[in-house]
Scaffold this motif. Structure first.
Motif, PDB file in Angstrom:
ATOM      1  N   LEU A 123       0.829  -1.206   0.000  1.00 37.41           N
ATOM      2  CA  LEU A 123       0.000   0.000   0.000  1.00 37.41           C
ATOM      3  C   LEU A 123       0.866   1.260   0.000  1.00 37.41           C
ATOM      4  O   LEU A 123       0.558   2.237  -0.699  1.00 37.41           O
ATOM      5  N   GLY A 124       1.954   1.227   0.764  1.00 37.51           N
ATOM      6  CA  GLY A 124       2.862   2.373   0.794  1.00 37.51           C
ATOM      7  C   GLY A 124       3.517   2.619  -0.553  1.00 37.51           C
ATOM      8  O   GLY A 124       3.744   3.773  -0.941  1.00 37.51           O
ATOM      9  N   ALA A 125       3.819   1.537  -1.284  1.00 36.02           N
ATOM     10  CA  ALA A 125       4.421   1.696  -2.605  1.00 36.02           C
ATOM     11  C   ALA A 125       3.450   2.335  -3.587  1.00 36.02           C
ATOM     12  O   ALA A 125       3.818   3.235  -4.355  1.00 36.02           O
ATOM     13  N   VAL A 126       2.191   1.875  -3.573  1.00 36.43           N
ATOM     14  CA  VAL A 126       1.186   2.471  -4.463  1.00 36.43           C
ATOM     15  C   VAL A 126       1.015   3.954  -4.135  1.00 36.43           C
ATOM     16  O   VAL A 126       0.918   4.805  -5.030  1.00 36.43           O
ATOM     17  N   LEU A 127       0.992   4.273  -2.849  1.00 33.64           N
ATOM     18  CA  LEU A 127       0.893   5.668  -2.427  1.00 33.64           C
ATOM     19  C   LEU A 127       2.102   6.464  -2.913  1.00 33.64           C
ATOM     20  O   LEU A 127       1.972   7.611  -3.377  1.00 33.64           O
ATOM     21  N   TYR A 128       3.280   5.863  -2.840  1.00 35.33           N
ATOM     22  CA  TYR A 128       4.512   6.536  -3.280  1.00 35.33           C
ATOM     23  C   TYR A 128       4.472   6.822  -4.787  1.00 35.33           C
ATOM     24  O   TYR A 128       4.922   7.890  -5.233  1.00 35.33           O
ATOM     25  N   PHE A 129       3.945   5.891  -5.576  1.00 39.91           N
ATOM     26  CA  PHE A 129       3.850   6.133  -7.015  1.00 39.91           C
ATOM     27  C   PHE A 129       2.927   7.321  -7.293  1.00 39.91           C
ATOM     28  O   PHE A 129       3.182   8.122  -8.199  1.00 39.91           O
ATOM     29  N   LEU A 146      -0.085  14.701   2.811  1.00 46.84           N
ATOM     30  CA  LEU A 146      -0.531  13.330   3.043  1.00 46.84           C
ATOM     31  C   LEU A 146       0.475  12.548   3.881  1.00 46.84           C
ATOM     32  O   LEU A 146       0.093  11.678   4.670  1.00 46.84           O
ATOM     33  N   MET A 147       1.764  12.836   3.730  1.00 44.09           N
ATOM     34  CA  MET A 147       2.756  12.196   4.587  1.00 44.09           C
ATOM     35  C   MET A 147       2.523  12.567   6.053  1.00 44.09           C
ATOM     36  O   MET A 147       2.611  11.716   6.946  1.00 44.09           O
ATOM     37  N   VAL A 148       2.214  13.835   6.276  1.00 43.38           N
ATOM     38  CA  VAL A 148       1.928  14.273   7.649  1.00 43.38           C
ATOM     39  C   VAL A 148       0.670  13.591   8.171  1.00 43.38           C
ATOM     40  O   VAL A 148       0.633  13.086   9.302  1.00 43.38           O
ATOM     41  N   SER A 182      -3.539   0.842   8.130  1.00 45.42           N
ATOM     42  CA  SER A 182      -4.655   1.782   8.249  1.00 45.42           C
ATOM     43  C   SER A 182      -4.255   3.184   7.804  1.00 45.42           C
ATOM     44  O   SER A 182      -5.026   3.888   7.135  1.00 45.42           O
ATOM     45  N   ALA A 183      -3.041   3.607   8.170  1.00 40.33           N
ATOM     46  CA  ALA A 183      -2.573   4.940   7.797  1.00 40.33           C
ATOM     47  C   ALA A 183      -2.444   5.080   6.284  1.00 40.33           C
ATOM     48  O   ALA A 183      -2.880   6.080   5.690  1.00 40.33           O
ATOM     49  N   LEU A 188      -4.253   6.731   0.667  1.00 37.70           N
ATOM     50  CA  LEU A 188      -4.642   6.318  -0.681  1.00 37.70           C
ATOM     51  C   LEU A 188      -6.048   6.785  -1.027  1.00 37.70           C
ATOM     52  O   LEU A 188      -6.319   7.162  -2.174  1.00 37.70           O
ATOM     53  N   THR A 189      -6.941   6.760  -0.060  1.00 38.06           N
ATOM     54  CA  THR A 189      -8.312   7.216  -0.310  1.00 38.06           C
ATOM     55  C   THR A 189      -8.323   8.680  -0.734  1.00 38.06           C
ATOM     56  O   THR A 189      -8.995   9.074  -1.704  1.00 38.06           O
ATOM     57  N   ILE A 190      -7.581   9.503  -0.018  1.00 34.79           N
ATOM     58  CA  ILE A 190      -7.534  10.939  -0.346  1.00 34.79           C
ATOM     59  C   ILE A 190      -6.801  11.177  -1.660  1.00 34.79           C
ATOM     60  O   ILE A 190      -7.241  11.966  -2.509  1.00 34.79           O
TER      61      ILE A 190
END
Length: 426
Positions: A123-129, A146-148, A182-183, A188-190
């Motif tokens: 999930l973190g990788a998809v968010l990073y892309f 979003l990182m914050v 969860s984080a 990803l939702t936002i």
């Protein structure tokens, strides 16, 4: 980006600090997973570098339609690749951790943690892309915010899921991974809703674009991924060296690794935000602006890392006390901090040069520099120091390796800039 990375890396440090309260064994178990987590991060960062470089160059060349097709392709490809890698690491995790030096008790702890941690990594990788796509288009505000946000969600959930509340006893070590899941789902939702509001993605012409861009993408992503995969490989070899000094040193090394990434937050922010800017300058042939940007970045990194490194080295006993409840772990951690943190001033130069190389058309040089830093400078010094003087030698060896890497990277950068300017004159 620096604020976002500080919060993102800060919550990883918070994870380790909470886990340290569970005892030395859970902290050591988490520390054994770091090299494989870095493996996933290496692949995703390599792909992210290619995303930022290709899209920024395409935008600099005045072709937004192609940039949209590239954005869609890399999001799809990256999501599938990281999913496959995470699945493979779950299937083969037991023999891998045994080879790294974990015993049966540690493997039992790792077993409950590693599954949700791999889900969090995917999930973190998809968010990073998604972050990379926004950065390529010049928007660093949303990724930073979003990182914050994800860091705050993780911070709130960590104590609840690790230690529980009221009569519920919590999940222990796996709770840290579920808090991260969860984080990242929140982020990803936002991100998805914001991405749908842009015109940065395309649905048509993807197959033809894939054929057209495959070689250029591989020419950047291939060396970048190899370069990014070298650190987790080196981390595996390093943890094997550290494991010979005992479980306490492994636990301290894990905490020191978290402190390292937090200390390097400005460097990491520059390695993410600078390449898209450099890519546009490269596309326009503006090498004078490239030099101005790089010199400013070098000054910022050296001054920041020396100041923060010296402050943390002086405050090492108190920082170690805050992070660990074990006196033995605290002593080893303080020793590692005193030697290693100030050396990140030169390590930061090396990281900047490697990151810039991928944006400036030097992907092979960047890959070779990564290899030299880890396997010629860092690991031999680390091993030799551990053999000669235990934990003290381990810390001193890491510092010497970082310093050598920074000096060599500076020489590589000067050679690259001279060659580029000579070609422009010709």
């Amino acid at each position: 980006m620096a604020i976002g990375i500080l919060s993102l890396l800060g919550f990883q440090l918070v994870d380790s600090a909470f886990i340290a309260r569970l005892g030395t064994a859970p902290l050591a178990a988490q520390s054994f997973t770091f090299p494989l987590s870095f493996l996933i991060i290496g692949v995703q960062v390599g792909l992210g570098i290619a995303i930022a470089a290709l899209i920024s160059r395409t935008l600099g060349g005045g072709d937004p339609a192609r940039a949209r097709r590239l954005g869609s392709l890399v999001l799809l490809t990256g999501t599938i690749l990281i999913g496959g890698l995470a699945t493979g690491l779950w299937v083969a995790h037991r023999p891998i951790f045994l080879r790294l030096g974990a015993d049966e008790g540690t493997l039992t702890l790792i077993g409950g943690y590693w599954g949700p941690q791999l889900l969090a990594a995917w999930l973190g990788a998809v968010l990073y892309f998604g972050y990379s796509l926004f950065r390529a288009h010049g928007d660093t505000r949303l990724p930073g915010k979003l990182m914050v946000l994800t860091s705050l969600v993780n911070l709130l959930l960590d104590p609840l899921l690790i230690f529980g509340i009221g009569p519920w006893q919590g999940l222990g070590l796996p709770g840290a991974a579920w808090a991260t899941v969860s984080a990242f789902l929140t982020g990803l939702t936002i991100l998805s809703s914001r991405l749908r509001a842009t015109d940065w993605l395309a649905r048509h012409g993807l197959v033809a674009e894939a054929r057209r861009s495959a070689l250029s993408f591989a020419g950047i992503a291939g060396p970048a991924m190899i370069g990014q995969l070298m650190p987790p490989l080196a981390a595996m070899l390093a943890i094997s060296v550290v494991a010979t000094l005992g479980e306490t040193t492994v636990a301290a090394w894990g905490l020191a690794s978290r402190l390292e990434t937090v200390s390097l937050m400005v460097v990491l922010a520059l390695t993410m935000s600078l390449p898209p800017w450099l890519g546009r300058c490269y596309g326009a042939g503006d090498w004078a602006q490239v030099e101005r940007l790089m010199h400013l970045a070098f000054k910022v990194v050296v001054i920041w890392q020396l100041v923060i490194g010296v402050i943390l080295a002086v405050a090492a006993p108190w920082v170690a006390l805050a992070l660990s409840g074990s006196p033995e772990v605290r002593n080893d951690l303080a020793m590692l901090m005193r030697f290693m943190l100030p050396s990140y001033a030169l390590l930061g130069i090396c990281m900047l040069v490697v990151s810039a190389g991928n944006a400036l058309g030097w992907p092979l040089g960047a890959m070779l520099m990564s290899g030299v830093r880890l396997f010629v400078c860092y690991l031999p010094c680390l091993w030799l120091g551990a053999q000669l003087s235990g934990v003290t030698g381990l810390a001193a060896g890491a510092a010497v390796g970082n310093a050598l890497a920074g000096i060599l990277a500076w020489q590589l950068y000067r050679w690259g800039i001279h060659s580029a300017r000579f070609r422009v004159v010709e």
